[in-house]
Design a protein around this motif. Sequence first.
Motif, PDB file in Angstrom:
ATOM      1  N   ILE A  78       0.865  -1.190   0.000  1.00 24.87           N
ATOM      2  CA  ILE A  78       0.000   0.000   0.000  1.00 24.87           C
ATOM      3  C   ILE A  78       0.898   1.234   0.000  1.00 24.87           C
ATOM      4  CG2 ILE A  78      -1.758   1.329   1.247  1.00 24.87           C
ATOM      5  CD1 ILE A  78      -2.798  -1.214   2.475  1.00 24.87           C
ATOM      6  N   ILE A  79       0.682   2.121  -0.978  1.00 22.86           N
ATOM      7  CA  ILE A  79       1.536   3.314  -1.110  1.00 22.86           C
ATOM      8  C   ILE A  79       0.715   4.582  -0.910  1.00 22.86           C
ATOM      9  CG2 ILE A  79       2.871   4.691  -2.779  1.00 22.86           C
ATOM     10  CD1 ILE A  79       4.477   2.279  -2.236  1.00 22.86           C
ATOM     11  N   ARG A  80       1.274   5.527  -0.176  1.00 23.80           N
ATOM     12  CA  ARG A  80       0.766   6.900  -0.114  1.00 23.80           C
ATOM     13  C   ARG A  80       1.957   7.797  -0.403  1.00 23.80           C
ATOM     14  NH1 ARG A  80      -4.639   8.992   1.566  1.00 23.80           N
ATOM     15  NH2 ARG A  80      -3.674  11.034   1.698  1.00 23.80           N
ATOM     16  N   ILE A  89      -1.836   2.668   8.298  1.00 25.47           N
ATOM     17  CA  ILE A  89      -1.168   1.876   9.339  1.00 25.47           C
ATOM     18  C   ILE A  89      -1.971   1.912  10.647  1.00 25.47           C
ATOM     19  CG2 ILE A  89       0.963   1.554  10.669  1.00 25.47           C
ATOM     20  CD1 ILE A  89       2.506   2.707   8.265  1.00 25.47           C
ATOM     21  N   ARG A  90      -2.294   3.119  11.098  1.00 22.85           N
ATOM     22  CA  ARG A  90      -3.015   3.219  12.382  1.00 22.85           C
ATOM     23  C   ARG A  90      -4.403   2.593  12.306  1.00 22.85           C
ATOM     24  NH1 ARG A  90      -0.219   8.193  13.697  1.00 22.85           N
ATOM     25  NH2 ARG A  90      -1.851   9.427  12.754  1.00 22.85           N
ATOM     26  N   PRO A  91      -5.234   2.930  11.286  1.00 19.97           N
ATOM     27  CA  PRO A  91      -6.566   2.304  11.236  1.00 19.97           C
ATOM     28  C   PRO A  91      -6.512   0.780  11.132  1.00 19.97           C
ATOM     29  CG  PRO A  91      -6.454   4.139   9.689  1.00 19.97           C
ATOM     30  CD  PRO A  91      -5.077   3.954  10.249  1.00 19.97           C
ATOM     31  N   LEU A  92      -5.525   0.254  10.383  1.00 20.35           N
ATOM     32  CA  LEU A  92      -5.448  -1.208  10.248  1.00 20.35           C
ATOM     33  C   LEU A  92      -5.012  -1.860  11.560  1.00 20.35           C
ATOM     34  CD1 LEU A  92      -3.996  -1.718   6.655  1.00 20.35           C
ATOM     35  CD2 LEU A  92      -6.156  -2.620   7.524  1.00 20.35           C
ATOM     36  N   LYS A  93      -4.066  -1.212  12.238  1.00 20.78           N
ATOM     37  CA  LYS A  93      -3.625  -1.772  13.526  1.00 20.78           C
ATOM     38  C   LYS A  93      -4.814  -1.839  14.490  1.00 20.78           C
ATOM     39  CE  LYS A  93       0.593  -0.413  15.167  1.00 20.78           C
ATOM     40  NZ  LYS A  93       1.680   0.583  15.311  1.00 20.78           N
ATOM     41  N   LYS A  94      -5.625  -0.780  14.451  1.00 22.13           N
ATOM     42  CA  LYS A  94      -6.770  -0.727  15.359  1.00 22.13           C
ATOM     43  C   LYS A  94      -7.803  -1.793  14.971  1.00 22.13           C
ATOM     44  CE  LYS A  94      -9.997   2.610  17.172  1.00 22.13           C
ATOM     45  NZ  LYS A  94     -10.833   3.638  16.614  1.00 22.13           N
ATOM     46  N   LEU A  95      -8.124  -1.834  13.692  1.00 21.16           N
ATOM     47  CA  LEU A  95      -9.143  -2.765  13.203  1.00 21.16           C
ATOM     48  C   LEU A  95      -8.758  -4.221  13.469  1.00 21.16           C
ATOM     49  CD1 LEU A  95     -11.764  -2.798  11.387  1.00 21.16           C
ATOM     50  CD2 LEU A  95     -10.242  -3.101   9.442  1.00 21.16           C
ATOM     51  N   SER A 139       9.893  -1.180  11.859  1.00 23.61           N
ATOM     52  CA  SER A 139      11.119  -0.738  11.186  1.00 23.61           C
ATOM     53  C   SER A 139      11.087  -1.079   9.693  1.00 23.61           C
ATOM     54  CB  SER A 139      12.370  -1.283  11.874  1.00 23.61           C
ATOM     55  OG  SER A 139      12.290  -2.678  11.913  1.00 23.61           O
ATOM     56  N   ASN A 140      10.555  -2.241   9.321  1.00 28.55           N
ATOM     57  CA  ASN A 140      10.470  -2.460   7.861  1.00 28.55           C
ATOM     58  C   ASN A 140       9.051  -2.273   7.317  1.00 28.55           C
ATOM     59  OD1 ASN A 140       9.430  -4.795   8.838  1.00 28.55           O
ATOM     60  ND2 ASN A 140      11.161  -6.093   8.257  1.00 28.55           N
ATOM     61  N   LYS A 141       8.145  -1.840   8.193  1.00 31.43           N
ATOM     62  CA  LYS A 141       6.781  -1.469   7.800  1.00 31.43           C
ATOM     63  C   LYS A 141       6.030  -2.597   7.103  1.00 31.43           C
ATOM     64  CE  LYS A 141       7.965   3.295   8.044  1.00 31.43           C
ATOM     65  NZ  LYS A 141       9.132   2.879   8.845  1.00 31.43           N
ATOM     66  N   ILE A 142       6.127  -3.776   7.720  1.00 28.93           N
ATOM     67  CA  ILE A 142       5.439  -4.939   7.157  1.00 28.93           C
ATOM     68  C   ILE A 142       4.462  -5.518   8.177  1.00 28.93           C
ATOM     69  CG2 ILE A 142       5.723  -7.338   6.375  1.00 28.93           C
ATOM     70  CD1 ILE A 142       8.187  -6.604   4.954  1.00 28.93           C
ATOM     71  N   MET A 143       3.250  -5.774   7.708  1.00 33.36           N
ATOM     72  CA  MET A 143       2.237  -6.427   8.532  1.00 33.36           C
ATOM     73  C   MET A 143       2.187  -7.882   8.072  1.00 33.36           C
ATOM     74  SD  MET A 143      -1.509  -4.757   9.032  1.00 33.36           S
ATOM     75  CE  MET A 143      -0.974  -3.297   9.903  1.00 33.36           C
ATOM     76  N   THR A 144       2.329  -8.821   9.009  1.00 33.84           N
ATOM     77  CA  THR A 144       2.369 -10.234   8.624  1.00 33.84           C
ATOM     78  C   THR A 144       1.183 -10.975   9.231  1.00 33.84           C
ATOM     79  OG1 THR A 144       4.760 -10.066   8.677  1.00 33.84           O
ATOM     80  CG2 THR A 144       3.855 -12.284   8.537  1.00 33.84           C
ATOM     81  N   PHE A 145       0.458 -11.693   8.384  1.00 33.34           N
ATOM     82  CA  PHE A 145      -0.695 -12.477   8.829  1.00 33.34           C
ATOM     83  C   PHE A 145      -0.234 -13.892   9.159  1.00 33.34           C
ATOM     84  CE2 PHE A 145      -4.423  -9.784   7.784  1.00 33.34           C
ATOM     85  CZ  PHE A 145      -3.726  -8.702   7.275  1.00 33.34           C
ATOM     86  N   PRO A 146      -0.991 -14.601  10.022  1.00 26.99           N
ATOM     87  CA  PRO A 146      -0.543 -15.948  10.408  1.00 26.99           C
ATOM     88  C   PRO A 146      -0.462 -16.905   9.223  1.00 26.99           C
ATOM     89  CG  PRO A 146      -2.684 -15.397  11.406  1.00 26.99           C
ATOM     90  CD  PRO A 146      -2.184 -14.170  10.755  1.00 26.99           C
ATOM     91  N   ASN A 147      -1.178 -16.636   8.113  1.00 25.07           N
ATOM     92  CA  ASN A 147      -1.109 -17.531   6.936  1.00 25.07           C
ATOM     93  C   ASN A 147       0.054 -17.167   6.009  1.00 25.07           C
ATOM     94  OD1 ASN A 147      -1.901 -15.179   5.750  1.00 25.07           O
ATOM     95  ND2 ASN A 147      -3.829 -15.962   4.912  1.00 25.07           N
ATOM     96  N   GLY A 148       0.917 -16.242   6.456  1.00 26.97           N
ATOM     97  CA  GLY A 148       2.098 -15.884   5.659  1.00 26.97           C
ATOM     98  C   GLY A 148       1.879 -14.699   4.731  1.00 26.97           C
ATOM     99  N   SER A 149       0.639 -14.226   4.610  1.00 25.08           N
ATOM    100  CA  SER A 149       0.388 -13.044   3.763  1.00 25.08           C
ATOM    101  C   SER A 149       1.003 -11.810   4.412  1.00 25.08           C
ATOM    102  CB  SER A 149      -1.115 -12.810   3.599  1.00 25.08           C
ATOM    103  OG  SER A 149      -1.698 -13.912   2.959  1.00 25.08           O
ATOM    104  N   THR A 150       1.455 -10.877   3.556  1.00 23.50           N
ATOM    105  CA  THR A 150       2.053  -9.658   4.116  1.00 23.50           C
ATOM    106  C   THR A 150       1.482  -8.412   3.442  1.00 23.50           C
ATOM    107  OG1 THR A 150       3.843  -9.781   2.515  1.00 23.50           O
ATOM    108  CG2 THR A 150       4.284 -10.722   4.689  1.00 23.50           C
ATOM    109  N   ILE A 151       1.455  -7.333   4.204  1.00 20.73           N
ATOM    110  CA  ILE A 151       1.155  -6.022   3.624  1.00 20.73           C
ATOM    111  C   ILE A 151       2.347  -5.119   3.930  1.00 20.73           C
ATOM    112  CG2 ILE A 151      -0.388  -4.025   3.571  1.00 20.73           C
ATOM    113  CD1 ILE A 151      -2.618  -5.761   4.672  1.00 20.73           C
ATOM    114  N   LEU A 152       2.982  -4.639   2.849  1.00 23.58           N
ATOM    115  CA  LEU A 152       4.107  -3.710   3.008  1.00 23.58           C
ATOM    116  C   LEU A 152       3.573  -2.291   2.817  1.00 23.58           C
ATOM    117  CD1 LEU A 152       7.197  -2.958   2.974  1.00 23.58           C
ATOM    118  CD2 LEU A 152       7.148  -3.456   0.522  1.00 23.58           C
TER     119      LEU A 152
END
Length: 467
Positions: free
Chosen positions: A55-57, A68-74, A89-102
């Motif tokens: 996701i880019i802004r 980042i903040r709304p997703l962390k909250k949700l 630090s590397n701005k990556i969200m990792t899901f338990p199934n291995g999916s990532t959002i950078l």
Amino acid sequence: MQIDLGRPNKKQRLFLTERHRHVAFGGARGGGKSWAIRAKAIALAVKWPGIQIMIIRRTYPELQANHIRPLKKLLHIGVKGCPIKYNDSNKIMTFPNGSTILFGYCNTDADTDRYQGTEVDVLFLDEATQLTEQQIKDLNACVRGTSNFPRRTYYTCNPGGKSHGYIKRLFVTREYQSNEHPEDYSFIQSLVYDNDVLMANDPDYVRSLEALPEAKRKAWLEGDWDSFIGQVFTEWRNDPAHYKDRLWTHVIDDFDIPPSWKIYRGYDHGYSKPFSVGWFAVDHDARIYRIREWYGCTGEPNVGLQLTVQEIARHIKEIESTDPNLKGRKILGIADPAIWGSDTGESIEDMFEACGVYFDKGDHTRLAGLMQFHYRLSFDQYGLPMFYVFKSCTHFIRCIPLLIYDEHNVEDIDTTMEDHNYDEARYIFMAHPLNPRKNMPKYDETTPLPPEDPLNLVTVKPERSYR
Ligand SMILES: Nc1ncnc2c1ncn2[C@@H]1O[C@H](COP(=O)(O)OP(=O)(O)OP(=O)(O)O)[C@@H](O)[C@H]1O
Ligand SMILES: [Mg+2]
């Protein structure tokens, strides 16, 4: 784990189920664009184990506030037991199934370099029109890989911004180049009126959009891509109905230049950008006509950048010896003064001179040049400007109305835009300065008819009549 995304509205549902390679959503303020990105990113991450999403802004603070903040909250990230992790630090969200959002941001062209080599399956560009066309293309190069995941780019956007013209071309006017496939692109318009939640909870927001000045209101409330914020040359008119009579338009039909008119060649050198050459004719009223152009960028990536000065010079000479309006004429060259400088001995101007292509130094005073542009574009009481463009000069016609003001140097244009043909025309205008002219903005029934031959064409060339 249960994730409650809420209910999408009708337009958001269309967006969530859309399957084209490139999908644009929004086109106005408050339509629920950022919400839709968050919902779609989570849905993809959950459905496709191991998928990589970015996701880019444009700026990091916007990225934090909108995603980042709304997703962390949700997603309750950070709450004890939450299986979804976020690494700041590397701005990556990792899901338990291995999916990532950078999460990424792109304030300058150099920022995109950080993502070179990054591979993602799905890319979201939130407020894509705030990025430059080049940034969008560079980021799209990250969408690749060998997996079976859907490979998509989602753009949310408002009219206005650096890539207004690019996004409008791809998704609104749908004019495609040879390397683009129309069937890859789809646009779902969403206005604030489509955002039921906002309409119900914040009627003041809608009223504040309705109360905006016209250009902003049309763009942000009505999603109108023809009027946009920050446009420098709002007086620019390209009206095919008047290409012949030349009233209230800057673009006109090409015609044969009378032998007595002077001819100029403007040149802006492309150091890291494409170069631009424009040929101009000046009539006996000091009115200037852009009659021919050679643009170093054809729209394909980097075309023109590879040419040497010698090759550019050779092609300039070829055009000048074959174009019927240039052949055999005395042509005075005026160029960007920067080509006289050199750290290494031989300057670019020296190289041109060695090839027999000569230039005088252009006046580079930026604000004075911008004002000359405005004076030349303004219409007199009959609808006659002091500058016309032949309809064959398609790059100039495309670029000039897209120029926007610089965010920091607010009086000048944003030089990260495609401004090369603006620059070479500016050198020609500065060599023929006009006194300020007041712009007569529109035609109505009180507008006087022009005199019989306002452009003096009959006296210059008897066989040509004005209309
Ligand atoms: N389906 C939905 N359910 C609940 N709230 C929503 C929904 N869609 C949008 N909203 C809320 O509506 C508001 C505006 O939505 P959002 O920020 O996504 O719009 P936007 O189009 O990105 O706006 P902007 O043009 O200002 O960036 C936000 O508070 C958002 O949380
Ligand atoms: Mg938004």
